[in-house]
Design a protein around this motif. Sequence first.
Motif, PDB file in Angstrom:
ATOM      1  N   ARG A   1     -15.262-116.936  18.727  1.00 22.00           N
ATOM      2  CA  ARG A   1     -16.660-117.309  18.475  1.00 22.00           C
ATOM      3  C   ARG A   1     -17.300-116.494  17.344  1.00 22.00           C
ATOM      4  O   ARG A   1     -18.067-117.057  16.546  1.00 22.00           O
ATOM      5  CB  ARG A   1     -17.493-117.188  19.753  1.00 22.00           C
ATOM      6  CG  ARG A   1     -18.934-117.670  19.574  1.00 22.00           C
ATOM      7  CD  ARG A   1     -19.727-117.563  20.875  1.00 22.00           C
ATOM      8  NE  ARG A   1     -19.326-118.579  21.834  1.00 22.00           N
ATOM      9  CZ  ARG A   1     -19.841-119.803  21.899  1.00 22.00           C
ATOM     10  NH1 ARG A   1     -20.766-120.176  21.031  1.00 22.00           N
ATOM     11  NH2 ARG A   1     -19.443-120.644  22.815  1.00 22.00           N
ATOM     12  N   PRO A   2     -17.036-115.175  17.215  1.00 22.22           N
ATOM     13  CA  PRO A   2     -17.634-114.449  16.082  1.00 22.22           C
ATOM     14  C   PRO A   2     -17.245-115.027  14.726  1.00 22.22           C
ATOM     15  O   PRO A   2     -18.035-114.981  13.778  1.00 22.22           O
ATOM     16  CB  PRO A   2     -17.103-113.021  16.265  1.00 22.22           C
ATOM     17  CG  PRO A   2     -16.844-112.903  17.738  1.00 22.22           C
ATOM     18  CD  PRO A   2     -16.328-114.251  18.131  1.00 22.22           C
ATOM     19  N   LEU A   3     -16.042-115.587  14.616  1.00 25.54           N
ATOM     20  CA  LEU A   3     -15.639-116.226  13.363  1.00 25.54           C
ATOM     21  C   LEU A   3     -16.395-117.539  13.167  1.00 25.54           C
ATOM     22  O   LEU A   3     -16.724-117.902  12.029  1.00 25.54           O
ATOM     23  CB  LEU A   3     -14.129-116.473  13.363  1.00 25.54           C
ATOM     24  CG  LEU A   3     -13.247-115.217  13.391  1.00 25.54           C
ATOM     25  CD1 LEU A   3     -11.775-115.612  13.405  1.00 25.54           C
ATOM     26  CD2 LEU A   3     -13.546-114.317  12.194  1.00 25.54           C
ATOM     27  N   PHE A   4     -16.657-118.242  14.244  1.00 26.85           N
ATOM     28  CA  PHE A   4     -17.467-119.458  14.164  1.00 26.85           C
ATOM     29  C   PHE A   4     -18.860-119.139  13.631  1.00 26.85           C
ATOM     30  O   PHE A   4     -19.389-119.847  12.762  1.00 26.85           O
ATOM     31  CB  PHE A   4     -17.562-120.115  15.541  1.00 26.85           C
ATOM     32  CG  PHE A   4     -18.697-121.091  15.689  1.00 26.85           C
ATOM     33  CD1 PHE A   4     -18.631-122.345  15.097  1.00 26.85           C
ATOM     34  CD2 PHE A   4     -19.833-120.757  16.424  1.00 26.85           C
ATOM     35  CE1 PHE A   4     -19.675-123.251  15.239  1.00 26.85           C
ATOM     36  CE2 PHE A   4     -20.874-121.650  16.557  1.00 26.85           C
ATOM     37  CZ  PHE A   4     -20.805-122.908  15.962  1.00 26.85           C
ATOM     38  N   VAL A   5     -19.463-118.077  14.128  1.00 29.76           N
ATOM     39  CA  VAL A   5     -20.804-117.695  13.689  1.00 29.76           C
ATOM     40  C   VAL A   5     -20.804-117.399  12.195  1.00 29.76           C
ATOM     41  O   VAL A   5     -21.696-117.836  11.452  1.00 29.76           O
ATOM     42  CB  VAL A   5     -21.305-116.469  14.489  1.00 29.76           C
ATOM     43  CG1 VAL A   5     -22.628-115.966  13.934  1.00 29.76           C
ATOM     44  CG2 VAL A   5     -21.447-116.830  15.970  1.00 29.76           C
ATOM     45  N   LEU A   6     -19.799-116.668  11.725  1.00 32.56           N
ATOM     46  CA  LEU A   6     -19.702-116.353  10.299  1.00 32.56           C
ATOM     47  C   LEU A   6     -19.456-117.615   9.484  1.00 32.56           C
ATOM     48  O   LEU A   6     -20.087-117.825   8.434  1.00 32.56           O
ATOM     49  CB  LEU A   6     -18.571-115.346  10.065  1.00 32.56           C
ATOM     50  CG  LEU A   6     -18.245-115.022   8.602  1.00 32.56           C
ATOM     51  CD1 LEU A   6     -19.464-114.478   7.869  1.00 32.56           C
ATOM     52  CD2 LEU A   6     -17.075-114.042   8.527  1.00 32.56           C
ATOM     53  N   ASP A   7     -18.563-118.477   9.947  1.00 34.63           N
ATOM     54  CA  ASP A   7     -18.247-119.707   9.227  1.00 34.63           C
ATOM     55  C   ASP A   7     -19.471-120.612   9.137  1.00 34.63           C
ATOM     56  O   ASP A   7     -19.728-121.244   8.101  1.00 34.63           O
ATOM     57  CB  ASP A   7     -17.093-120.434   9.925  1.00 34.63           C
ATOM     58  CG  ASP A   7     -16.410-121.466   9.030  1.00 34.63           C
ATOM     59  OD1 ASP A   7     -16.687-121.484   7.821  1.00 34.63           O
ATOM     60  OD2 ASP A   7     -15.584-122.234   9.545  1.00 34.63           O
ATOM     61  N   ALA A   8     -20.245-120.683  10.227  1.00 38.27           N
ATOM     62  CA  ALA A   8     -21.449-121.525  10.221  1.00 38.27           C
ATOM     63  C   ALA A   8     -22.450-121.035   9.190  1.00 38.27           C
ATOM     64  O   ALA A   8     -23.071-121.831   8.471  1.00 38.27           O
ATOM     65  CB  ALA A   8     -22.076-121.534  11.610  1.00 38.27           C
ATOM     66  N   GLU A   9     -22.605-119.718   9.080  1.00 38.38           N
ATOM     67  CA  GLU A   9     -23.560-119.172   8.113  1.00 38.38           C
ATOM     68  C   GLU A   9     -23.055-119.330   6.686  1.00 38.38           C
ATOM     69  O   GLU A   9     -23.773-119.819   5.807  1.00 38.38           O
ATOM     70  CB  GLU A   9     -23.812-117.693   8.407  1.00 38.38           C
ATOM     71  CG  GLU A   9     -24.772-117.060   7.418  1.00 38.38           C
ATOM     72  CD  GLU A   9     -25.036-115.596   7.719  1.00 38.38           C
ATOM     73  OE1 GLU A   9     -25.188-114.808   6.761  1.00 38.38           O
ATOM     74  OE2 GLU A   9     -25.105-115.230   8.916  1.00 38.38           O
ATOM     75  N   ALA A  10     -21.820-118.912   6.444  1.00 37.24           N
ATOM     76  CA  ALA A  10     -21.280-118.970   5.084  1.00 37.24           C
ATOM     77  C   ALA A  10     -21.103-120.407   4.616  1.00 37.24           C
ATOM     78  O   ALA A  10     -21.383-120.738   3.458  1.00 37.24           O
ATOM     79  CB  ALA A  10     -19.948-118.224   5.026  1.00 37.24           C
ATOM     80  N   GLY A  11     -20.657-121.280   5.509  1.00 39.79           N
ATOM     81  CA  GLY A  11     -20.428-122.671   5.136  1.00 39.79           C
ATOM     82  C   GLY A  11     -21.708-123.404   4.782  1.00 39.79           C
ATOM     83  O   GLY A  11     -21.716-124.272   3.906  1.00 39.79           O
ATOM     84  N   SER A  12     -22.804-123.050   5.442  1.00 38.61           N
ATOM     85  CA  SER A  12     -24.067-123.733   5.164  1.00 38.61           C
ATOM     86  C   SER A  12     -24.602-123.389   3.783  1.00 38.61           C
ATOM     87  O   SER A  12     -25.460-124.097   3.252  1.00 38.61           O
ATOM     88  CB  SER A  12     -25.108-123.372   6.229  1.00 38.61           C
ATOM     89  OG  SER A  12     -25.468-121.997   6.136  1.00 38.61           O
TER      90      SER A  12
END
Length: 309
Positions: free
Chosen positions: A174-185
């Motif tokens: 999940r911590p990678l999901f949080v980072l991916d969601a922020e960076a990807g946006s």
Amino acid sequence: MTVIVRDLHPGTPADLEGFVRVRHLALPYVFFSPASLLHGLSLARPGAHARRLVAVRDGEIIGTAQVGLAPDSPQAGQGYVNVYVDPGHAGRGAGTLLVRAAEEHLAAHGAKQLFAWVLDEPAHRAFAERHGYRPSRSAHFLCLDLAGAALPPLQDPPSGVVLRTAADFADDPRPLFVLDAEAGSDEPGDIATEFTDYQAWVEEHWRHPHLDRELTSVAVADGRPVAFSVAHTHDGARYTTAMTGTARDHRGRGLAKLVKNHSLHRARAAGYTRAYTGNDAGNGPMLAINTWLGYEIRATEVRYVRELG
């Protein structure tokens, strides 16, 4: 010798292999496999109305299309139409038939705006413009000779930052999901992306058949991932960077360089010989990093847009 367009038959190995073969002939910079094709099909959300179409002539697949509504876009009615034809069969009407079928399908499901990636070559651009599409942004395909390139020396992380791999998050990604969601946006593009569904992210990205968790580098600060470079690999030779991103509050510290360089060094040590990546032409900071690493632009695609109705 008539060309027909139909849906891909995912249960037929010849269909999967034909789809992959055409994609590699038309676009050798992006890797597909039957496994990744099936993975994408298994994730199709009902609201995306996704289809994989093939153009067939004399029993041979000579063209492909990926079609659907953008599932992670906050704006309704945005669709994608990505058509590729075997260069040996160009000019026989396969592309036109695929575009026509794709547009009819998407219009029937409420699409208002269609986006298509088109190789930046005169014939491809003229084809798109004849069908009513107008050019927008562009993106580059880059390649690095891992076997022969002189990568920048490995660097130590800055104070307070440690390097990990995605494998270290196997129990809880999940911590990678949080980072991916922020960076990807924050990635530049015509279609905005919002990752809000953790389980959908797990199925699509964390369980992607080409994801290499050992070669995916992650920078961690204060116990949370703040930068990563996602590695996809196949057959022990081909390495692709699927995503490189940094949390907003840690940008400007060289962390994207750090994680990507470390991943490339480890990929070369593991025997990978060719590295591929993609870069939006307007993303100057990432293009500068890739140039620093030794990547060279091999081709460019242009995003074309058509308004329906």
